[in-house]
Write a protein that holds these residues in place. Structure first.
Motif, PDB file in Angstrom:
ATOM      1  N   ARG A 171      71.687  74.080  29.967  1.00 32.29           N
ATOM      2  CA  ARG A 171      70.443  73.413  29.570  1.00 32.29           C
ATOM      3  C   ARG A 171      70.584  71.898  29.480  1.00 32.29           C
ATOM      4  O   ARG A 171      69.604  71.175  29.492  1.00 32.29           O
ATOM      5  CB  ARG A 171      69.944  73.981  28.232  1.00 32.29           C
ATOM      6  CG  ARG A 171      69.575  75.450  28.248  1.00 32.29           C
ATOM      7  CD  ARG A 171      68.235  75.700  28.906  1.00 32.29           C
ATOM      8  NE  ARG A 171      67.161  74.900  28.334  1.00 32.29           N
ATOM      9  CZ  ARG A 171      66.453  75.233  27.276  1.00 32.29           C
ATOM     10  NH1 ARG A 171      66.696  76.374  26.655  1.00 32.29           N
ATOM     11  NH2 ARG A 171      65.484  74.464  26.823  1.00 32.29           N
ATOM     12  N   ASP A 172      71.822  71.411  29.357  1.00 36.28           N
ATOM     13  CA  ASP A 172      72.005  69.966  29.199  1.00 36.28           C
ATOM     14  C   ASP A 172      72.167  69.236  30.529  1.00 36.28           C
ATOM     15  O   ASP A 172      72.107  68.016  30.568  1.00 36.28           O
ATOM     16  CB  ASP A 172      73.223  69.683  28.300  1.00 36.28           C
ATOM     17  CG  ASP A 172      72.954  70.167  26.881  1.00 36.28           C
ATOM     18  OD1 ASP A 172      71.810  69.991  26.427  1.00 36.28           O
ATOM     19  OD2 ASP A 172      73.856  70.742  26.260  1.00 36.28           O
ATOM     20  N   ALA A 173      72.391  69.984  31.607  1.00 37.75           N
ATOM     21  CA  ALA A 173      72.591  69.324  32.907  1.00 37.75           C
ATOM     22  C   ALA A 173      71.261  68.748  33.386  1.00 37.75           C
ATOM     23  O   ALA A 173      70.222  69.402  33.263  1.00 37.75           O
ATOM     24  CB  ALA A 173      73.111  70.343  33.908  1.00 37.75           C
ATOM     25  N   PRO A 174      71.274  67.522  33.927  1.00 40.12           N
ATOM     26  CA  PRO A 174      70.016  66.961  34.438  1.00 40.12           C
ATOM     27  C   PRO A 174      69.488  67.789  35.615  1.00 40.12           C
ATOM     28  O   PRO A 174      70.272  68.370  36.365  1.00 40.12           O
ATOM     29  CB  PRO A 174      70.406  65.541  34.891  1.00 40.12           C
ATOM     30  CG  PRO A 174      71.885  65.479  34.869  1.00 40.12           C
ATOM     31  CD  PRO A 174      72.417  66.628  34.080  1.00 40.12           C
ATOM     32  N   VAL A 175      68.150  67.826  35.733  1.00 44.08           N
ATOM     33  CA  VAL A 175      67.541  68.583  36.840  1.00 44.08           C
ATOM     34  C   VAL A 175      67.598  67.712  38.095  1.00 44.08           C
ATOM     35  O   VAL A 175      67.080  66.601  38.106  1.00 44.08           O
ATOM     36  CB  VAL A 175      66.072  68.932  36.509  1.00 44.08           C
ATOM     37  CG1 VAL A 175      65.452  69.725  37.654  1.00 44.08           C
ATOM     38  CG2 VAL A 175      65.984  69.710  35.206  1.00 44.08           C
ATOM     39  N   THR A 176      68.240  68.221  39.137  1.00 41.81           N
ATOM     40  CA  THR A 176      68.392  67.446  40.376  1.00 41.81           C
ATOM     41  C   THR A 176      67.345  67.875  41.410  1.00 41.81           C
ATOM     42  O   THR A 176      66.704  68.925  41.272  1.00 41.81           O
ATOM     43  CB  THR A 176      69.785  67.707  40.980  1.00 41.81           C
ATOM     44  OG1 THR A 176      69.867  69.120  41.247  1.00 41.81           O
ATOM     45  CG2 THR A 176      70.899  67.290  40.036  1.00 41.81           C
ATOM     46  N   ALA A 177      67.258  67.059  42.493  1.00 43.21           N
ATOM     47  CA  ALA A 177      66.355  67.399  43.597  1.00 43.21           C
ATOM     48  C   ALA A 177      66.785  68.737  44.213  1.00 43.21           C
ATOM     49  O   ALA A 177      65.938  69.557  44.587  1.00 43.21           O
ATOM     50  CB  ALA A 177      66.384  66.295  44.649  1.00 43.21           C
ATOM     51  N   GLU A 178      68.099  68.963  44.276  1.00 41.67           N
ATOM     52  CA  GLU A 178      68.609  70.215  44.870  1.00 41.67           C
ATOM     53  C   GLU A 178      68.133  71.410  44.054  1.00 41.67           C
ATOM     54  O   GLU A 178      67.737  72.442  44.597  1.00 41.67           O
ATOM     55  CB  GLU A 178      70.151  70.221  44.903  1.00 41.67           C
ATOM     56  CG  GLU A 178      70.785  69.250  45.877  1.00 41.67           C
ATOM     57  CD  GLU A 178      70.638  67.788  45.441  1.00 41.67           C
ATOM     58  OE1 GLU A 178      70.659  67.535  44.207  1.00 41.67           O
ATOM     59  OE2 GLU A 178      70.453  66.917  46.298  1.00 41.67           O
ATOM     60  N   GLU A 179      68.171  71.249  42.728  1.00 42.05           N
ATOM     61  CA  GLU A 179      67.752  72.382  41.884  1.00 42.05           C
ATOM     62  C   GLU A 179      66.258  72.674  42.070  1.00 42.05           C
ATOM     63  O   GLU A 179      65.859  73.837  42.239  1.00 42.05           O
ATOM     64  CB  GLU A 179      68.042  72.091  40.402  1.00 42.05           C
ATOM     65  CG  GLU A 179      67.587  73.244  39.515  1.00 42.05           C
ATOM     66  CD  GLU A 179      67.812  73.010  38.027  1.00 42.05           C
ATOM     67  OE1 GLU A 179      68.674  72.212  37.652  1.00 42.05           O
ATOM     68  OE2 GLU A 179      67.090  73.666  37.236  1.00 42.05           O
ATOM     69  N   VAL A 180      65.437  71.619  42.031  1.00 40.60           N
ATOM     70  CA  VAL A 180      63.987  71.845  42.183  1.00 40.60           C
ATOM     71  C   VAL A 180      63.702  72.472  43.546  1.00 40.60           C
ATOM     72  O   VAL A 180      62.900  73.396  43.670  1.00 40.60           O
ATOM     73  CB  VAL A 180      63.201  70.522  42.011  1.00 40.60           C
ATOM     74  CG1 VAL A 180      61.709  70.771  42.178  1.00 40.60           C
ATOM     75  CG2 VAL A 180      63.472  69.908  40.645  1.00 40.60           C
TER      76      VAL A 180
END
Ligand SMILES: Cc1cc2nc3c(=O)[nH]c(=O)nc-3n(C[C@H](O)[C@H](O)[C@H](O)COP(=O)(O)OP(=O)(O)OC[C@H]3O[C@@H](n4cnc5c(N)ncnc54)[C@H](O)[C@@H]3O)c2cc1C
Length: 501
Positions: A253-262
């Motif tokens: 939950r603490d990892a930033p949301v990246t373009a790859e994830e979205v």
């Protein structure tokens, strides 16, 4: 003692509470982990629905007009009700709410009954609401330290030593308004009972290379979840995307949301090979549903998401937090000033826990229905769609979710005790709500019985218009809930809620 109260967290609950404490004369420090206020165009992930108890609280404190002006969409008290539809004439549906995504059409609602009060409801960008509440708290003398976190505390008989970054401060009371993963709640050892999540949601403002591969506007359902592209009025800005995926192991939950994830999420739910180039701002959430079994342990209290978390689908969390803050603020200020004993604080859990409980029940039911897939779920959804198209069911769901019937079980026989007082017009041209701006209790009518509490109450001798000749005597708490009405027992009620006279 450096402060009467330290509030951890400057979200909507912490800021509303801070304002209430400032109004009540408590020396208050708010500590916020984030250095920046979320002011950027995309800084707040979406809009938040404002319900009836929140509109009432904002009205009492003179903030409703400002919130209404800041809203991106507002259904005001004076907005005419949707016109009755002529039989046979096709009219577009006016969406006024939903249950598990099943929309409710305004045309199905029963007309209001005499005495029903509607102060307005709508959608406000959370950052705009927080800015209004922060300005108010600052104006009432509350100190806000940003960019430092509450990292620990020690409680003893006379107070709490709070660790804030490298610094320590001493206060009489500590409130954890530090969100769903509250540090204060964990360190104080509150039991947080409930269930683990079944879905992960992700909201992001992104640049997409090939948006034509997605359906723009409206929730799109797929085998693994759903998505929507579009969202609230961002003009010509980059698109806002929102995905909901079931049966997905929760992320770090603490990892930033990246373009790859979205991109991966969008591809899974849309079944396309869409490409996300850049993330402007993004956030994740889950439907973890848990509630602290008590909101107070000794000198530590919880407020807002720190006390309860659930799926945001029903649009309730912020409203619950504002309700907590308005319930707790005047009580904690009175205890901090020494005018009431600390047993008054126990009524905070007694009154607010049941409200959180029903929100969680409705939220769990909606999650179950939204997550269900297959012919059985489709049949249930089809039947509920028919049911919610009837005036009784549509009105029930909208009023229930809008908080219209929320009340507290307070001592006293009169059926209106424990309910919000309406904003009655008074014979001197004022309205009842205007008399709550100072955050004091209100006595409607005058009697010598109340004299020992004169420093804590506002006596309103003007009469409600239409009731000029009636010898109405009513005692209303600072949060606008009727606590006593009638002839006998006023001194007991005043002592219960305001302490010794
Ligand atoms: C997609 C989505 C849609 C939603 N829609 C709605 C809606 O329509 N209506 C509604 O009522 N609610 C809605 N909600 C819920 C609502 O956003 C939350 O319930 C609300 O933000 C809770 O407010 P809070 O002040 O309790 O906590 P938060 O907003 O989480 O604020 C807590 C603050 O504490 C700070 N903090 C954390 N730890 C520390 C620490 N150790 N020290 C100091 N500071 C700390 C954080 O930085 C944060 O600023 C929605 C939520 C989501 C995710």
């Amino acid at each position: 003692m450096d402060y009467d109260v330290v509030v951890a967290g400057a979200g909507p609950a912490g800021l509303m509470l801070a304002g209430e404490l400032g109004l009540g004369g408590a020396r208050t420090l708010v500590v916020e982990r984030e250095a920046e206020t979320p002011q950027s165009r995309y800084g707040s992930m979406g809009a938040r629905g404002i319900n009836q108890p929140t509109a009432h609280a904002l009205r009492l404190r003179g903030l409703l007009g400002e919130v209404e002006r800041a809203a991106i969409w507002w259904f005001g008290a004076n907005t005419p009700p949707p016109e009755q539809v002529d039989a046979g004439e096709e009219q577009p549906a006016v969406f006024v709410g939903h249950f598990a995504g099943i929309p409710i059409d305004a045309a199905r609602l029963r007309p209001p009954e005499p005495g029903d009060e509607f102060l307005g409801a709508g959608l406000v960008v959370q950052a705009d609401l927080e800015a209004i509440l922060a300005r108010r708290a600052a104006g009432l003398g509350v100190e806000v330290r940003r960019g430092v976190a509450v990292t620990g505390f020690e409680e003893d008989e006379s107070g709490v030593t709070v660790h804030i970054g490298q610094d320590t401060v001493r206060c009489a009371w500590l409130v954890g308004a530090d969100g769903g993963r509250s540090t204060v709640r964990r360190l104080a050892g509150f039991e947080f009972a409930g269930v683990d999540p079944v879905f992960t949601g992700c909201q992001a403002v992104v640049d997409i290379a090939d948006p034509e591969k997605l359906v723009i506007g409206g929730w799109q359902d797929g085998a693994h979840g759903c998505y929507v592209v579009g969202g609230w009025a961002d003009g010509d800005g980059p698109p806002r995307v929102h995905t909901v995926e079931y049966d997905v192991t929760p992320e770090d939950r603490d990892a930033p949301v990246t373009a790859e994830e979205v991109q991966a999420r969008l591809r899974r739910v849309s079944g396309t090979d869409v490409t996300v180039i850049r993330v402007h701002v993004a956030g994740r959430y889950t439907d973890t549903t848990r509630q602290a079994t008590t909101y107070r342990r000794g000198r530590v209290l919880l407020c807002g998401d720190a006390a309860h978390v659930h799926s945001p689908a029903g649009g309730q969390g912020l409203n619950l937090g504002i309700g907590d803050a308005v319930n707790l603020g005047w009580k904690l200020a009175a205890v901090a000033r020494g005018s009431a004993s600390d047993s008054l604080l126990d009524s905070y859990t007694t009154e607010r826990h049941p409200i959180g409980e029903w929100v969680q029940r409705w939220s769990l039911a909606q999650t179950e229905l939204s997550a269900a897939r297959g012919p059985r779920a489709d049949a249930l959804r089809a039947i509920l769609t028919e049911v919610f198209d009837t005036p009784d069911a549509a009105t029930y769901v909208v009023l229930k979710i809008g908080g219209a019937w929320q009340h507290y079980e307070l001592p006293g026989d009169h059926p209106l005790i424990g309910h919000r007082v309406p904003d009655l017009p008074l014979t001197d041209g004022s309205t009842l709500a205007e008399h709550f701006r100072e955050g004091r209790a209100v006595l409607l009518g005058d009697t010598p019985v109340a004299e020992p509490w004169a420093d804590r109450i506002t006596v309103v001798t003007a009469r409600p218009t239409g009731f000029e000749d009636q010898p109405l005597l009513a005692f209303i708490r600072p949060d606008g809930y009727l606590a006593w009405v009638g002839e006998d027992g006023l001194a007991t009620a005043l002592r219960t809620w305001l302490g010794q006279g």
